[in-house]
Design a protein around this motif. Sequence first.
Motif, PDB file in Angstrom:
ATOM      1  N   GLY A  64       0.828  -1.197   0.000  1.00 41.51           N
ATOM      2  CA  GLY A  64       0.000   0.000   0.000  1.00 41.51           C
ATOM      3  C   GLY A  64       0.861   1.245   0.000  1.00 41.51           C
ATOM      4  O   GLY A  64       2.091   1.172   0.125  1.00 41.51           O
ATOM      5  N   ALA A  65       0.225   2.393  -0.104  1.00 41.99           N
ATOM      6  CA  ALA A  65       0.944   3.661  -0.190  1.00 41.99           C
ATOM      7  C   ALA A  65       1.493   4.118   1.149  1.00 41.99           C
ATOM      8  O   ALA A  65       2.361   4.986   1.209  1.00 41.99           O
ATOM      9  CB  ALA A  65       0.040   4.744  -0.776  1.00 41.99           C
ATOM     10  N   GLY A  66       1.011   3.543   2.258  1.00 38.19           N
ATOM     11  CA  GLY A  66       1.473   3.946   3.575  1.00 38.19           C
ATOM     12  C   GLY A  66       0.687   5.130   4.105  1.00 38.19           C
ATOM     13  O   GLY A  66      -0.158   5.710   3.422  1.00 38.19           O
ATOM     14  N   GLY A  67       0.976   5.494   5.352  1.00 35.74           N
ATOM     15  CA  GLY A  67       0.266   6.597   5.984  1.00 35.74           C
ATOM     16  C   GLY A  67       1.203   7.467   6.781  1.00 35.74           C
ATOM     17  O   GLY A  67       2.427   7.292   6.752  1.00 35.74           O
ATOM     18  N   ASN A  68       0.642   8.406   7.519  1.00 40.03           N
ATOM     19  CA  ASN A  68       1.438   9.284   8.365  1.00 40.03           C
ATOM     20  C   ASN A  68       1.777   8.608   9.687  1.00 40.03           C
ATOM     21  O   ASN A  68       1.129   7.651  10.098  1.00 40.03           O
ATOM     22  CB  ASN A  68       0.679  10.585   8.650  1.00 40.03           C
ATOM     23  N   GLY A  69       2.780   9.145  10.367  1.00 39.71           N
ATOM     24  CA  GLY A  69       3.114   8.658  11.694  1.00 39.71           C
ATOM     25  C   GLY A  69       4.091   7.503  11.668  1.00 39.71           C
ATOM     26  O   GLY A  69       4.237   6.791  10.680  1.00 39.71           O
ATOM     27  N   SER A  77      14.830  15.671  11.261  1.00 38.10           N
ATOM     28  CA  SER A  77      13.845  16.314  12.135  1.00 38.10           C
ATOM     29  C   SER A  77      13.220  17.542  11.482  1.00 38.10           C
ATOM     30  O   SER A  77      12.107  17.943  11.853  1.00 38.10           O
ATOM     31  CB  SER A  77      14.491  16.710  13.463  1.00 38.10           C
ATOM     32  N   ASP A  78      13.909  18.140  10.511  1.00 33.27           N
ATOM     33  CA  ASP A  78      13.353  19.327   9.857  1.00 33.27           C
ATOM     34  C   ASP A  78      12.578  18.987   8.591  1.00 33.27           C
ATOM     35  O   ASP A  78      12.111  19.875   7.888  1.00 33.27           O
ATOM     36  CB  ASP A  78      14.464  20.332   9.528  1.00 33.27           C
ATOM     37  N   GLU A  79      12.413  17.695   8.304  1.00 30.38           N
ATOM     38  CA  GLU A  79      11.665  17.277   7.120  1.00 30.38           C
ATOM     39  C   GLU A  79      10.214  16.969   7.496  1.00 30.38           C
ATOM     40  O   GLU A  79       9.946  16.326   8.517  1.00 30.38           O
ATOM     41  CB  GLU A  79      12.291  16.025   6.493  1.00 30.38           C
ATOM     42  N   GLU A  80       9.314  17.399   6.646  1.00 32.09           N
ATOM     43  CA  GLU A  80       7.896  17.111   6.850  1.00 32.09           C
ATOM     44  C   GLU A  80       7.548  15.724   6.293  1.00 32.09           C
ATOM     45  O   GLU A  80       8.174  15.265   5.335  1.00 32.09           O
ATOM     46  CB  GLU A  80       7.035  18.165   6.145  1.00 32.09           C
ATOM     47  N   PRO A  81       6.579  15.048   6.880  1.00 36.73           N
ATOM     48  CA  PRO A  81       6.111  13.784   6.285  1.00 36.73           C
ATOM     49  C   PRO A  81       5.554  14.041   4.883  1.00 36.73           C
ATOM     50  O   PRO A  81       5.132  15.150   4.560  1.00 36.73           O
ATOM     51  CB  PRO A  81       4.993  13.326   7.228  1.00 36.73           C
ATOM     52  N   TRP A  82       5.553  12.999   4.075  1.00 39.26           N
ATOM     53  CA  TRP A  82       4.938  13.129   2.763  1.00 39.26           C
ATOM     54  C   TRP A  82       3.457  13.466   2.903  1.00 39.26           C
ATOM     55  O   TRP A  82       2.755  12.957   3.780  1.00 39.26           O
ATOM     56  CB  TRP A  82       5.044  11.819   1.984  1.00 39.26           C
ATOM     57  N   THR A  83       2.984  14.311   2.025  1.00 37.81           N
ATOM     58  CA  THR A  83       1.552  14.580   1.940  1.00 37.81           C
ATOM     59  C   THR A  83       0.867  13.382   1.285  1.00 37.81           C
ATOM     60  O   THR A  83       1.533  12.520   0.687  1.00 37.81           O
ATOM     61  CB  THR A  83       1.291  15.827   1.098  1.00 37.81           C
ATOM     62  N   PRO A  84      -0.460  13.287   1.355  1.00 38.44           N
ATOM     63  CA  PRO A  84      -1.149  12.202   0.647  1.00 38.44           C
ATOM     64  C   PRO A  84      -0.788  12.154  -0.836  1.00 38.44           C
ATOM     65  O   PRO A  84      -0.613  11.062  -1.400  1.00 38.44           O
ATOM     66  CB  PRO A  84      -2.625  12.526   0.868  1.00 38.44           C
ATOM     67  N   ARG A  85      -0.653  13.314  -1.463  1.00 34.69           N
ATOM     68  CA  ARG A  85      -0.285  13.322  -2.880  1.00 34.69           C
ATOM     69  C   ARG A  85       1.126  12.791  -3.083  1.00 34.69           C
ATOM     70  O   ARG A  85       1.386  12.034  -4.026  1.00 34.69           O
ATOM     71  CB  ARG A  85      -0.403  14.737  -3.445  1.00 34.69           C
ATOM     72  N   GLU A  86       2.055  13.167  -2.201  1.00 32.64           N
ATOM     73  CA  GLU A  86       3.424  12.680  -2.325  1.00 32.64           C
ATOM     74  C   GLU A  86       3.492  11.168  -2.103  1.00 32.64           C
ATOM     75  O   GLU A  86       4.250  10.460  -2.786  1.00 32.64           O
ATOM     76  CB  GLU A  86       4.336  13.405  -1.338  1.00 32.64           C
TER      77      GLU A  86
END
Length: 300
Positions: free
Chosen positions: A102-107, A116-125
């Motif tokens: 699957g595409a995976g999720g947040n967390g 630590s300064d990187e944001e999680p991928w957005t749903p589109r990413e």
Amino acid sequence: MRLSTVILPIYRWSTEGRKEWERAEALGFHAAYTYDHLAWRTFRDGPWFGAVPTLTAAAATTSRMRLGTLVTSPNFRHPVTLAKDLITLDDVSDGRITLGIGAGGNGFDATTLRRSDEEPWTPRERADHFDEFVPLLDQLLREPSVTYEGTFYAANEARNIPGCVQRPRLPFAVAATGPRGMGLAARYGQAWVTTGDPKLFETGTPEQSVEAIRGQLTKLGTACEAIGRDAAELDKILLTGFTPGRPLESLDAFVDFAGTHFAMGFTEIVLHAPIPDSDFAVDEKVFERIATEGLAQLGH
């Protein structure tokens, strides 16, 4: 209909782990899967072992049931190294591996490999990565040598000899609810996986869940039709534990639940092996009755 189970990778192999997988086979499950995460939800601060080594050990201690992930994602996997692991697993198990993907999720493992300064991928990413991940993995598992350069992934003469025991490659069970994921399931999947509509889990009703899943099946059919594929070719897998209601409360409750979803077109239902004092705590005797008597009650 087939009945399968998920065994979370929380047990030391030498004590409880081996027994869990051997019990699953003894109970007659079609397949036993495990989660492919680095950590997960309420189990984050407890024991959690790797999916690939766990499945390798399970392959060596079982002989009949299928084995696999439910699911792997691009959150911390690369297609080249994953393909090598999968080919090895398929060999050790003598062709009993299914890749749930699957595409995976947040967390959790969505950020474990990030600075630590990187944001999680957005749903589109996440969808963008998945769009590239699945076709490349398909190619790596089919061909002895692959060279590829994409937006997110690269392979430079990646060798995968002798390939999978299962030909042309081991089966993909693609978890998807959105249009892009459904498209990948239609094009590359031998099965489609759903957990239902997560928005309904806490406040919805079983009837609302059935309608939501019926809508997902319609979307899958549309995605298959768009590429000229018959949706009936895909197995439909429902991973339980994330829909309203309590289908494992009793044998009768399961039979009613399974019968409803079988009538909708599902070919496989997956139950979490019981874990005391957790979201997956169910009566062990009821679980064993469901495993051994549930399909017979349905006439399967």
